[in-house]
Design a protein around this motif. Sequence first.
Motif, mmCIF file in Angstrom:
data_model
loop_
_atom_site.group_PDB
_atom_site.id
_atom_site.type_symbol
_atom_site.label_atom_id
_atom_site.label_comp_id
_atom_site.label_asym_id
_atom_site.label_seq_id
_atom_site.Cartn_x
_atom_site.Cartn_y
_atom_site.Cartn_z
ATOM 1 N N ALA A 36 0.829 -1.204 0.000
ATOM 2 C CA ALA A 36 0.000 0.000 0.000
ATOM 3 C C ALA A 36 0.860 1.249 0.000
ATOM 4 O O ALA A 36 2.057 1.218 0.301
ATOM 5 C CB ALA A 36 -0.908 0.007 1.222
ATOM 6 N N TRP A 37 0.226 2.350 -0.349
ATOM 7 C CA TRP A 37 0.833 3.676 -0.258
ATOM 8 C C TRP A 37 -0.026 4.546 0.656
ATOM 9 O O TRP A 37 -1.249 4.558 0.543
ATOM 10 C CB TRP A 37 0.940 4.319 -1.632
ATOM 11 N N TRP A 38 0.649 5.251 1.520
ATOM 12 C CA TRP A 38 0.013 6.228 2.396
ATOM 13 C C TRP A 38 0.751 7.547 2.208
ATOM 14 O O TRP A 38 1.839 7.584 1.651
ATOM 15 C CB TRP A 38 0.126 5.778 3.858
ATOM 16 N N ARG A 39 0.154 8.626 2.686
ATOM 17 C CA ARG A 39 0.831 9.912 2.593
ATOM 18 C C ARG A 39 0.536 10.728 3.840
ATOM 19 O O ARG A 39 -0.465 10.516 4.524
ATOM 20 C CB ARG A 39 0.419 10.668 1.331
ATOM 21 N N GLN A 40 1.434 11.668 4.088
ATOM 22 C CA GLN A 40 1.285 12.486 5.291
ATOM 23 C C GLN A 40 1.780 13.898 5.048
ATOM 24 O O GLN A 40 2.868 14.108 4.508
ATOM 25 C CB GLN A 40 2.050 11.859 6.460
ATOM 26 N N VAL A 41 0.958 14.847 5.474
ATOM 27 C CA VAL A 41 1.293 16.249 5.456
ATOM 28 C C VAL A 41 1.647 16.644 6.883
ATOM 29 O O VAL A 41 0.987 16.186 7.823
ATOM 30 C CB VAL A 41 0.102 17.084 4.939
ATOM 31 N N PRO A 42 2.659 17.460 7.085
ATOM 32 C CA PRO A 42 3.020 17.854 8.454
ATOM 33 C C PRO A 42 1.826 18.380 9.246
ATOM 34 O O PRO A 42 1.053 19.197 8.750
ATOM 35 C CB PRO A 42 4.071 18.950 8.236
ATOM 36 N N GLY A 43 1.680 17.857 10.444
ATOM 37 C CA GLY A 43 0.595 18.303 11.295
ATOM 38 C C GLY A 43 -0.692 17.540 11.127
ATOM 39 O O GLY A 43 -1.668 17.791 11.846
ATOM 40 N N LYS A 44 -0.702 16.610 10.167
ATOM 41 C CA LYS A 44 -1.917 15.829 9.925
ATOM 42 C C LYS A 44 -1.621 14.343 10.058
ATOM 43 O O LYS A 44 -0.473 13.904 9.993
ATOM 44 C CB LYS A 44 -2.483 16.126 8.534
ATOM 45 N N ASP A 45 -2.677 13.561 10.241
ATOM 46 C CA ASP A 45 -2.520 12.113 10.318
ATOM 47 C C ASP A 45 -2.110 11.542 8.965
ATOM 48 O O ASP A 45 -2.404 12.124 7.913
ATOM 49 C CB ASP A 45 -3.837 11.455 10.751
ATOM 50 N N ARG A 46 -1.456 10.402 9.026
ATOM 51 C CA ARG A 46 -1.110 9.705 7.788
ATOM 52 C C ARG A 46 -2.397 9.235 7.121
ATOM 53 O O ARG A 46 -3.303 8.723 7.785
ATOM 54 C CB ARG A 46 -0.187 8.535 8.093
ATOM 55 N N GLU A 47 -2.449 9.397 5.802
ATOM 56 C CA GLU A 47 -3.673 9.151 5.043
ATOM 57 C C GLU A 47 -3.472 7.998 4.063
ATOM 58 O O GLU A 47 -2.477 7.954 3.329
ATOM 59 C CB GLU A 47 -4.052 10.434 4.283
ATOM 60 N N PHE A 48 -4.430 7.093 4.033
ATOM 61 C CA PHE A 48 -4.402 5.996 3.072
ATOM 62 C C PHE A 48 -4.548 6.536 1.655
ATOM 63 O O PHE A 48 -5.374 7.414 1.395
ATOM 64 C CB PHE A 48 -5.554 5.038 3.370
ATOM 65 N N VAL A 49 -3.758 6.007 0.732
ATOM 66 C CA VAL A 49 -3.834 6.432 -0.661
ATOM 67 C C VAL A 49 -4.304 5.294 -1.563
ATOM 68 O O VAL A 49 -5.256 5.445 -2.329
ATOM 69 C CB VAL A 49 -2.479 6.956 -1.170
ATOM 70 N N LYS A 88 -2.102 17.321 -8.335
ATOM 71 C CA LYS A 88 -2.663 18.570 -7.832
ATOM 72 C C LYS A 88 -1.860 19.035 -6.623
ATOM 73 O O LYS A 88 -1.238 18.217 -5.941
ATOM 74 C CB LYS A 88 -4.117 18.342 -7.417
ATOM 75 N N PRO A 89 -1.871 20.312 -6.339
ATOM 76 C CA PRO A 89 -1.123 20.802 -5.163
ATOM 77 C C PRO A 89 -1.508 20.087 -3.874
ATOM 78 O O PRO A 89 -0.654 19.874 -3.009
ATOM 79 C CB PRO A 89 -1.498 22.284 -5.117
ATOM 80 N N GLU A 90 -2.760 19.679 -3.756
ATOM 81 C CA GLU A 90 -3.195 18.977 -2.552
ATOM 82 C C GLU A 90 -2.648 17.553 -2.447
ATOM 83 O O GLU A 90 -2.828 16.893 -1.428
ATOM 84 C CB GLU A 90 -4.721 18.949 -2.449
ATOM 85 N N ASP A 91 -1.971 17.087 -3.485
ATOM 86 C CA ASP A 91 -1.294 15.787 -3.417
ATOM 87 C C ASP A 91 0.081 15.909 -2.756
ATOM 88 O O ASP A 91 0.747 14.887 -2.517
ATOM 89 C CB ASP A 91 -1.119 15.197 -4.813
ATOM 90 N N THR A 92 0.511 17.122 -2.480
ATOM 91 C CA THR A 92 1.804 17.335 -1.838
ATOM 92 C C THR A 92 1.830 16.673 -0.462
ATOM 93 O O THR A 92 0.964 16.921 0.375
ATOM 94 C CB THR A 92 2.092 18.842 -1.699
ATOM 95 N N ALA A 93 2.825 15.815 -0.270
ATOM 96 C CA ALA A 93 2.928 15.071 0.992
ATOM 97 C C ALA A 93 4.186 14.206 0.948
ATOM 98 O O ALA A 93 4.814 14.061 -0.103
ATOM 99 C CB ALA A 93 1.712 14.176 1.204
ATOM 100 N N VAL A 94 4.514 13.633 2.080
ATOM 101 C CA VAL A 94 5.496 12.559 2.124
ATOM 102 C C VAL A 94 4.736 11.257 1.900
ATOM 103 O O VAL A 94 3.759 10.986 2.604
ATOM 104 C CB VAL A 94 6.253 12.519 3.461
ATOM 105 N N TYR A 95 5.163 10.500 0.926
ATOM 106 C CA TYR A 95 4.499 9.251 0.573
ATOM 107 C C TYR A 95 5.278 8.067 1.149
ATOM 108 O O TYR A 95 6.493 7.991 0.987
ATOM 109 C CB TYR A 95 4.380 9.126 -0.948
#
Length: 123
Positions: A36-49, A88-95
Motif C-alpha cells: 500500500a501507499w500512504w501519505r502524510q502532510v506535516p501536522g496531519k494524520d497519515r492518510e491511506f492512498v 494537484k497541489p493537494e497531493d503534496t505530501a510525504v508518501y
Amino acid sequence: VQLQASGGGLVQAGNSLSLSCAASGRTVGTYAYVMAWWRQVPGKDREFVAAISYDGGDSDYLDSVKGRFTISRDNAKNTASLQMRNLKPEDTAVYYCAVGGILTRYFSEYHYWGQGTLVTVSS
C-alpha cells in the motif's frame, strides 16, 4: 520486511510522477502481503492512498485519487509502484509504502513501513 521508497520530487500541477517501493527481507508475494501507499502532510494524520492485494487482483483507492493514481506490483521483483497522473497541489505530501496482511484502510493493519519520499506539486 524492509521497504525503500523512491521517486519523489517537485512537479508542476497537471504533470505525472511515479513512485517505487522495493521490499527486501521477505518475498512479499510468497507471504501474500498486501502492499500500500500512504501519505502524510506535516501536522496531519497519515492518510491511506492506495493498496493492492498480493496477487494484484484487487485494489482500493482514496476517492480523491481514483482515476489519477494507479498502484501496481511485481512480485518477481519484490516491488510496488504508484503511478500518479494529473497531480494537484493537494497531493503534496510525504508518501510512504507499507506492507500488511489484509487489504484495508486501517493504519494499524500495516506492520512494515518505508522511510517516505517527498512529493511536492506546485501550482
